[in-house]
Design a protein around this motif. Structure first.
Motif, PDB file in Angstrom:
ATOM      1  N   SER A  84       1.185  -1.310  -0.202  1.00 57.15           N
ATOM      2  CA  SER A  84      -0.042  -0.428   0.088  1.00 57.15           C
ATOM      3  C   SER A  84       0.988   1.481   0.199  1.00 57.15           C
ATOM      4  O   SER A  84       1.144   1.074  -0.294  1.00 57.15           O
ATOM      5  CB  SER A  84      -1.292   0.331   1.363  1.00 57.15           C
ATOM      6  N   LYS A  85       0.174   2.339  -0.062  1.00 56.31           N
ATOM      7  CA  LYS A  85       1.263   3.791   0.197  1.00 56.31           C
ATOM      8  C   LYS A  85       2.271   3.799   1.237  1.00 56.31           C
ATOM      9  O   LYS A  85       3.229   4.208   1.180  1.00 56.31           O
ATOM     10  CB  LYS A  85       0.574   4.914   0.490  1.00 56.31           C
ATOM     11  N   PHE A  86       2.085   2.520   2.730  1.00 61.40           N
ATOM     12  CA  PHE A  86       2.398   3.185   3.680  1.00 61.40           C
ATOM     13  C   PHE A  86       3.480   2.052   4.289  1.00 61.40           C
ATOM     14  O   PHE A  86       3.735   2.264   5.212  1.00 61.40           O
ATOM     15  CB  PHE A  86       1.728   3.539   5.027  1.00 61.40           C
ATOM     16  N   TYR A  87       2.754   0.437   3.924  1.00 59.96           N
ATOM     17  CA  TYR A  87       2.572  -0.873   4.485  1.00 59.96           C
ATOM     18  C   TYR A  87       2.813  -1.881   3.308  1.00 59.96           C
ATOM     19  O   TYR A  87       2.519  -1.891   1.829  1.00 59.96           O
ATOM     20  CB  TYR A  87       1.694  -0.959   5.055  1.00 59.96           C
ATOM     21  N   PHE A  88       4.254  -2.654   3.394  1.00 58.16           N
ATOM     22  CA  PHE A  88       5.188  -2.667   2.035  1.00 58.16           C
ATOM     23  C   PHE A  88       5.494  -4.513   3.286  1.00 58.16           C
ATOM     24  O   PHE A  88       6.394  -4.312   3.632  1.00 58.16           O
ATOM     25  CB  PHE A  88       5.908  -2.661   1.795  1.00 58.16           C
ATOM     26  N   SER A  89       5.082  -5.170   2.833  1.00 59.22           N
ATOM     27  CA  SER A  89       5.028  -6.700   3.453  1.00 59.22           C
ATOM     28  C   SER A  89       5.108  -7.778   2.854  1.00 59.22           C
ATOM     29  O   SER A  89       4.562  -8.493   1.680  1.00 59.22           O
ATOM     30  CB  SER A  89       4.453  -7.256   4.431  1.00 59.22           C
ATOM     31  N   LYS A  90       6.319  -8.535   2.391  1.00 57.71           N
ATOM     32  CA  LYS A  90       6.562 -10.032   1.529  1.00 57.71           C
ATOM     33  C   LYS A  90       6.506 -11.061   2.294  1.00 57.71           C
ATOM     34  O   LYS A  90       7.040 -11.073   3.757  1.00 57.71           O
ATOM     35  CB  LYS A  90       7.907 -10.034   0.740  1.00 57.71           C
ATOM     36  N   ILE A  91       5.637 -12.129   2.389  1.00 57.46           N
ATOM     37  CA  ILE A  91       5.472 -12.713   3.927  1.00 57.46           C
ATOM     38  C   ILE A  91       5.970 -14.417   2.593  1.00 57.46           C
ATOM     39  O   ILE A  91       5.241 -14.226   1.850  1.00 57.46           O
ATOM     40  CB  ILE A  91       3.775 -13.266   3.221  1.00 57.46           C
ATOM     41  N   ILE A  92       6.445 -14.847   3.188  1.00 60.46           N
ATOM     42  CA  ILE A  92       6.975 -15.741   2.409  1.00 60.46           C
ATOM     43  C   ILE A  92       7.251 -17.441   4.135  1.00 60.46           C
ATOM     44  O   ILE A  92       6.915 -17.651   4.917  1.00 60.46           O
ATOM     45  CB  ILE A  92       8.700 -16.205   2.830  1.00 60.46           C
ATOM     46  N   GLU A  93       6.382 -18.647   3.210  1.00 60.87           N
ATOM     47  CA  GLU A  93       6.299 -19.174   4.515  1.00 60.87           C
ATOM     48  C   GLU A  93       7.710 -20.527   3.314  1.00 60.87           C
ATOM     49  O   GLU A  93       7.017 -20.595   2.717  1.00 60.87           O
ATOM     50  CB  GLU A  93       4.589 -19.864   3.760  1.00 60.87           C
ATOM     51  N   ALA A  94       8.068 -21.442   4.591  1.00 62.75           N
ATOM     52  CA  ALA A  94       8.922 -21.983   4.288  1.00 62.75           C
ATOM     53  C   ALA A  94       8.548 -23.894   5.013  1.00 62.75           C
ATOM     54  O   ALA A  94       8.264 -23.505   6.191  1.00 62.75           O
ATOM     55  CB  ALA A  94      10.610 -22.184   4.421  1.00 62.75           C
ATOM     56  N   VAL A  95       8.772 -24.380   4.813  1.00 64.70           N
ATOM     57  CA  VAL A  95       8.387 -25.563   4.832  1.00 64.70           C
ATOM     58  C   VAL A  95       9.548 -27.179   4.798  1.00 64.70           C
ATOM     59  O   VAL A  95      10.402 -26.772   4.577  1.00 64.70           O
ATOM     60  CB  VAL A  95       7.149 -26.534   4.368  1.00 64.70           C
ATOM     61  N   LYS A  96       9.652 -28.192   5.999  1.00 66.03           N
ATOM     62  CA  LYS A  96      10.738 -28.564   5.585  1.00 66.03           C
ATOM     63  C   LYS A  96      10.271 -30.180   5.242  1.00 66.03           C
ATOM     64  O   LYS A  96       9.311 -30.311   5.261  1.00 66.03           O
ATOM     65  CB  LYS A  96      11.107 -29.269   7.303  1.00 66.03           C
TER      66      LYS A  96
END
Length: 257
Positions: free
Chosen positions: A244-256
């Motif tokens: 968004s204009k003021f929020y930036f979030s990369k989300i990563i899900e990693a598994v074994k």
């Protein structure tokens, strides 16, 4: 918190990984102290209002609230898709006011360990849990005050949301390695991704002086984070990006596997 506003963070240039270890340790201790003090005082008042239903927030704060809520919802959607939350234990590292840990408890998670470096945040999270959860769910969630390095135990899923922005590049590998060491199956992390545009925006923010700047903000290259996870033996399962204009979030899900 993956946000860049002149009233919230010191802007710090993107750093390489070749800093001397002694300087890194001193800076990390300084960062940790600043973050702890901020989120126990002025920062708690500001972010507690954002992470609530308070209608007196301004447009920037509303934008941040929306972005954070979207990030939490993406993670909850992933967990719901797997349809086994009631069979799993969770660690919410950097739980804030319980935006993720409380919904996990509502999903009848086997156990939720929620921790934060801020005693004020933990107190608020516990209070919200007592208001929102039934007795059974409340008995399966534990709130403690501790930093990420102090988290111990082993959990099926470890989540760390909007916390990596407080960690410089030279500490990210160590941080992810520690979180991975207490997770037996899945690791979900978010971070503010480094791009030329966001780097420029953050540098622009440094032009604004003022005592209201309270904590440093660090961006991280997605490729670096993925490389760390893969070298630790983890496989990337799902990703998303909230912007968004003021929020930036990369989300990563990693598994074994």
């Amino acid at each position: 918190i993956n946000t860049f506003t002149k009233s919230t963070f010191h802007a710090i240039p993107h750093r390489s990984n070749n800093r001397a270890s002694s300087l890194s340790l001193l800076k990390m201790q300084d960062d940790k102290t600043i973050v702890e003090e901020y989120f126990n005082n002025t920062g708690f008042e500001r972010w507690n209002k954002i992470y609530s239903e308070d209608k007196t927030i301004n447009t920037v704060q509303q934008d941040i609230r929306t972005g954070h809520n979207q990030t939490v919802q993406v993670i909850l959607n992933w967990i719901d898709e797997d349809k086994n939350a009631n069979e799993l234990t969770f660690c919410d590292a950097g739980c804030g006011v319980g935006s993720l840990s409380i919904p996990l408890a509502k999903r009848q998670a086997k156990f939720v360990s929620a921790s934060d470096i801020s005693q004020a945040m933990v107190k608020e999270a516990r209070s919200r849990a007592e208001m929102e959860l039934d007795a059974n769910a409340l008995s399966k969630i534990e709130f403690t005050t501790k930093d990420l390095e102090s988290i111990d135990g082993v959990y099926d899923t470890v989540c760390c949301i909007d916390v990596m922005i407080h960690y410089p590049d030279e500490k990210i590998a160590e941080m992810i390695q520690h979180l991975a060491s207490v997770s037996s199956r899945r690791l979900i992390i978010t971070f503010a991704p480094y791009t030329l545009l966001l780097g420029a925006l953050k540098s622009f923010g440094s032009l604004f002086p003022g005592p209201s700047k309270a904590t440093r903000a660090y961006l991280h290259k997605e490729s670096d984070v993925v490389d760390i996870l893969q070298k630790l033996g983890w496989t990337i399962k799902r990703t998303d990006f909230i912007k968004s204009k003021f929020y930036f979030s990369k989300i990563i899900e990693a598994v074994k596997e």
